[in-house]
Enzyme design. Structure first.
Site, PDB file in Angstrom:
ATOM      1  N   CYS A  68      38.185  35.206  49.289  1.00 46.50           N
ATOM      2  CA  CYS A  68      37.627  36.069  50.876  1.00 46.50           C
ATOM      3  C   CYS A  68      38.082  34.935  51.673  1.00 46.50           C
ATOM      4  O   CYS A  68      38.754  35.846  52.807  1.00 46.50           O
ATOM      5  CB  CYS A  68      36.373  36.450  50.588  1.00 46.50           C
ATOM      6  SG  CYS A  68      35.882  37.378  49.240  1.00 46.50           S
ATOM      7  N   ARG A 150      38.442  43.904  45.422  1.00 44.08           N
ATOM      8  CA  ARG A 150      39.270  43.838  46.539  1.00 44.08           C
ATOM      9  C   ARG A 150      40.005  45.193  46.763  1.00 44.08           C
ATOM     10  O   ARG A 150      40.969  45.464  46.194  1.00 44.08           O
ATOM     11  CB  ARG A 150      40.154  42.719  46.540  1.00 44.08           C
ATOM     12  CG  ARG A 150      39.355  41.409  46.178  1.00 44.08           C
ATOM     13  CD  ARG A 150      40.381  40.255  46.250  1.00 44.08           C
ATOM     14  NE  ARG A 150      39.467  39.417  45.768  1.00 44.08           N
ATOM     15  CZ  ARG A 150      38.646  38.081  46.400  1.00 44.08           C
ATOM     16  NH1 ARG A 150      38.479  38.626  47.771  1.00 44.08           N
ATOM     17  NH2 ARG A 150      37.778  37.162  45.995  1.00 44.08           N
TER      18      ARG A 150
END
Length: 245
Positions: A68, A150
């Site tokens: 991330c 995601r």
């Protein structure tokens, strides 16, 4: 007793149905679900607060995780390019806004891939109760029921969902592909064309119809030069012709 059991079954079915509806992925062509939450840029109602801009909503599993972190640093580097395309974007996870602010401060101190330190101008939205995550179908229960995978939702100026992509938690997204997809969507909207496989900005475009009103042999030679054919129903228009119109 029998009536009580039937009533319990009915209640369970209703609750399950409501839960399923609350965790459905919005379909391409549907209105983007709206939600209000706190962010590092203050309270935001998404997508309404971004007006007529194109929007992207990115979900991620957790702050301070390596994949991330790399994604947000790439996004920070692309901020000027996305701004030129008229795109606003936001990042969301279940982490609260205080955690987001700490992560943002950490990210702004990093020099990733020699890009230099970047200011995070886009909002990091909190979703501790998972309300937004459920509205966008970002909780995929075989993987996790309490953190987002995601997700990438591209939404146009009319708040219509135009593209949906999901990636596994362990795989970072290709941010350049997201830029390419925005460019493709905007080009096809403006020119009423389609993009071929592996299209990049500047490539020729597919015409989704026979480009001439009469038989090809009767077409003005100058007009004929605007198009070319490489197979049955596969007509292309030269991109410089699109740009000059």
């Amino acid at each position: 007793m029998k009536h009580l059991m039937l009533a319990l079954v009915a209640v369970i079915c209703i609750v399950a149905g409501v839960s399923a509806q609350n965790n459905q992925i919005p379909l391409i062509g549907s209105k983007a679900p709206s939600f209000t939450a706190m962010s590092t840029n203050g309270e935001i109602t998404f997508p309404n607060d971004f007006g007529k801009h194109w929007k992207i909503l990115f979900s991620h599993p957790a702050d301070f995780t390596p994949v991330c972190t790399s994604e947000l640093l790439e996004l920070a580097n692309l901020q000027p390019e996305l701004k030129k395309l008229g795109v606003e974007f936001a990042v969301i996870s279940k982490d609260n806004v205080d955690m987001h602010k700490m992560w943002k401060a950490h990210l702004e101190e990093l020099d990733y891939k020699n890009h230099g330190k970047k200011q995070i101008e886009f909002p990091l939205i909190e979703d501790p109760t998972l309300v937004a995550s459920k509205r966008y179908g970002m909780l995929h229960s075989p993987t996790s029921t309490n953190r987002d995978i995601r997700g990438v939702f591209i939404i146009d100026g009319n708040n219509i969902v135009r593209s949906i992509n999901f990636y596994p938690i362990e795989i970072g997204r290709n941010m350049n592909e997201i830029v390419r997809l925005i460019e493709a969507l905007q080009t096809t909207d403006e020119a009423m064309v389609c993009t071929p496989a592996n299209w990049q900005k500047g490539d020729d475009l597919i015409v989704p119809y026979y480009p001439f009103a009469v038989d090809k042999s009767k077409v003005d030679p100058q007009e004929l030069q605007h198009y070319y054919n490489v197979g049955n129903r596969l007509w292309f228009k030269r991109v410089n012709e699109i740009a000059s119109q």
